[in-house]
Design a protein around this motif. Structure first.
Motif, mmCIF file in Angstrom:
data_model
loop_
_atom_site.group_PDB
_atom_site.id
_atom_site.type_symbol
_atom_site.label_atom_id
_atom_site.label_comp_id
_atom_site.label_asym_id
_atom_site.label_seq_id
_atom_site.Cartn_x
_atom_site.Cartn_y
_atom_site.Cartn_z
ATOM 1 N N LEU A 32 -21.820 23.560 25.658
ATOM 2 C CA LEU A 32 -21.907 22.757 26.884
ATOM 3 C C LEU A 32 -22.096 23.602 28.137
ATOM 4 O O LEU A 32 -22.512 23.095 29.179
ATOM 5 C CB LEU A 32 -20.656 21.879 27.023
ATOM 6 N N SER A 33 -21.793 24.888 28.044
ATOM 7 C CA SER A 33 -21.970 25.784 29.202
ATOM 8 C C SER A 33 -23.352 26.454 29.205
ATOM 9 O O SER A 33 -23.687 27.193 30.126
ATOM 10 C CB SER A 33 -20.875 26.850 29.222
ATOM 11 N N PHE A 40 -32.839 27.969 22.957
ATOM 12 C CA PHE A 40 -32.434 29.182 22.237
ATOM 13 C C PHE A 40 -30.980 29.517 22.538
ATOM 14 O O PHE A 40 -30.255 30.020 21.677
ATOM 15 C CB PHE A 40 -33.327 30.369 22.630
ATOM 16 N N GLU A 41 -30.546 29.232 23.764
ATOM 17 C CA GLU A 41 -29.161 29.504 24.150
ATOM 18 C C GLU A 41 -28.198 28.598 23.395
ATOM 19 O O GLU A 41 -27.135 29.033 22.951
ATOM 20 C CB GLU A 41 -28.976 29.315 25.661
ATOM 21 N N HIS A 42 -28.556 27.325 23.264
ATOM 22 C CA HIS A 42 -27.674 26.387 22.568
ATOM 23 C C HIS A 42 -27.424 26.813 21.123
ATOM 24 O O HIS A 42 -26.310 26.677 20.611
ATOM 25 C CB HIS A 42 -28.289 24.978 22.589
ATOM 26 N N LEU A 43 -28.477 27.326 20.489
ATOM 27 C CA LEU A 43 -28.346 27.757 19.093
ATOM 28 C C LEU A 43 -27.936 29.219 18.973
ATOM 29 O O LEU A 43 -27.806 29.743 17.864
ATOM 30 C CB LEU A 43 -29.673 27.532 18.358
ATOM 31 N N ASN A 44 -27.752 29.870 20.129
ATOM 32 C CA ASN A 44 -27.319 31.269 20.158
ATOM 33 C C ASN A 44 -28.283 32.163 19.376
ATOM 34 O O ASN A 44 -27.875 32.992 18.550
ATOM 35 C CB ASN A 44 -25.902 31.396 19.593
ATOM 36 N N LEU A 45 -29.584 31.971 19.643
ATOM 37 C CA LEU A 45 -30.640 32.715 18.953
ATOM 38 C C LEU A 45 -31.461 33.533 19.940
ATOM 39 O O LEU A 45 -31.567 33.195 21.120
ATOM 40 C CB LEU A 45 -31.572 31.735 18.227
ATOM 41 N N ALA A 83 -28.439 19.186 18.510
ATOM 42 C CA ALA A 83 -29.515 18.485 17.792
ATOM 43 C C ALA A 83 -30.804 18.466 18.624
ATOM 44 O O ALA A 83 -31.906 18.648 18.088
ATOM 45 C CB ALA A 83 -29.076 17.056 17.469
ATOM 46 N N LYS A 84 -30.650 18.271 19.920
ATOM 47 C CA LYS A 84 -31.818 18.264 20.807
ATOM 48 C C LYS A 84 -32.475 19.642 20.855
ATOM 49 O O LYS A 84 -33.706 19.762 20.878
ATOM 50 C CB LYS A 84 -31.409 17.834 22.215
ATOM 51 N N ALA A 85 -31.651 20.700 20.862
ATOM 52 C CA ALA A 85 -32.167 22.074 20.888
ATOM 53 C C ALA A 85 -33.004 22.362 19.645
ATOM 54 O O ALA A 85 -34.086 22.945 19.720
ATOM 55 C CB ALA A 85 -31.001 23.060 20.991
ATOM 56 N N GLN A 86 -32.486 21.935 18.484
ATOM 57 C CA GLN A 86 -33.241 22.141 17.248
ATOM 58 C C GLN A 86 -34.559 21.359 17.288
ATOM 59 O O GLN A 86 -35.616 21.875 16.908
ATOM 60 C CB GLN A 86 -32.441 21.696 16.017
ATOM 61 N N GLN A 87 -34.501 20.128 17.761
ATOM 62 C CA GLN A 87 -35.699 19.287 17.832
ATOM 63 C C GLN A 87 -36.782 19.938 18.697
ATOM 64 O O GLN A 87 -37.963 19.936 18.342
ATOM 65 C CB GLN A 87 -35.315 17.918 18.411
#
Length: 246
Positions: A32-33, A40-45, A83-87
């Motif tokens: 959330l931060s 890429f940040e959401h998935l830490n990649l 889920a949105k990040a992956q999409q």
């Protein structure tokens, strides 16, 4: 290939078994931060991650923050963001757009570094001797990755602001065109109503005109004219008075 999948599943299950409530909560807070425009940040990649990396990482993190397994009050929100990040990253067009901004950020940082090297002669000579090896190492360094992450945020923010301004202008223009169209419709409607009203009273106007003409003709037939008086001089406008005989 099937054995690798089984091993992956076993490792994942083992990992999830060791994950405690605190780790799950921390992961929710981390997601959330994250900068919202960078999936890429959401998935830490890292930016060079493959689509397979995206799928694997999503599976791993989503199980950690899934609302059924995580008691954090914002677990559902974090799960949705993930889920949105992956999409986005599995969509070729969206992924290409983000990677284009990443490349622009890299070029900007390289130009900045070149300017710094010009000021530092020793660094300039060393970079020439290394024939680019030094630059490659620098791009892989933690320092460069941090700068790149911030620069990507900056560029994505700027692009999003431009996109929103453009959308706002388009919306305003569409609103103006719609208003003009409605005004034109109202003008045409009033004109049509006026024409219909005018046509509807046509018979009354014709009838009134006929009555007026008839009344005029009757007045001409019944009018009395004064007798003509003789004058001494037909060119004079005054009337000749009769002369008394003596």
């Amino acid at each position: 290939m099937g054995d690798v999948k089984v091993d992956d599943d076993a490792i994942l299950k083992s990992f999830l078994a060791e994950v405690g409530e605190v780790e799950r909560d921390n992961e929710v807070v981390r997601i959330l931060s994250c900068f919202k425009l960078n999936p890429f940040e959401h998935l830490n990649l890292s930016f060079d991650s493959s689509t397979d990396d995206v799928k694997r990482q999503y599976r791993k993190i989503s199980l950690m923050v899934h609302p059924d397994k995580c008691k954090h009050p914002q677990a559902q929100e974090a799960f949705g963001a993930l889920a949105k990040a992956q999409q986005l990253l599995l969509n070729d067009q969206e992924r290409d757009y983000i990677l284009t901004q990443v490349q622009a950020a890299k070029e900007e940082l390289k130009m900045k570094r070149k300017k710094q090297l010009k000021k530092n002669t020793a660094s300039k000579i060393k970079s020439l001797v290394d024939e680019g090896k030094h630059e490659q190492l620098y791009e892989q360094s933690e320092e460069f990755q941090k700068e790149l992450k911030l620069k990507v945020r900056e560029i994505l923010t700027d692009q999003e602001w431009r996109r929103r301004k453009m959308a706002m202008r388009i919306s305003e223009e569409e609103g103006r065109l719609k208003k003009d169209e409605e005004e034109q419709k109202e003008i045409r409607k009033k004109k049509r109503e006026h024409e219909e009203q005018w046509e509807g009273t046509r018979e009354n106007r014709v009838s009134s005109w006929r009555d007026f003409m008839k009344a005029g003709k009757k007045a001409k037939k019944g009018e009395t004219r004064p007798p003509k008086l003789k004058t001494e001089d037909p060119n004079k406008s005054y009337v000749q008075r009769p002369v008394k005989k003596g």
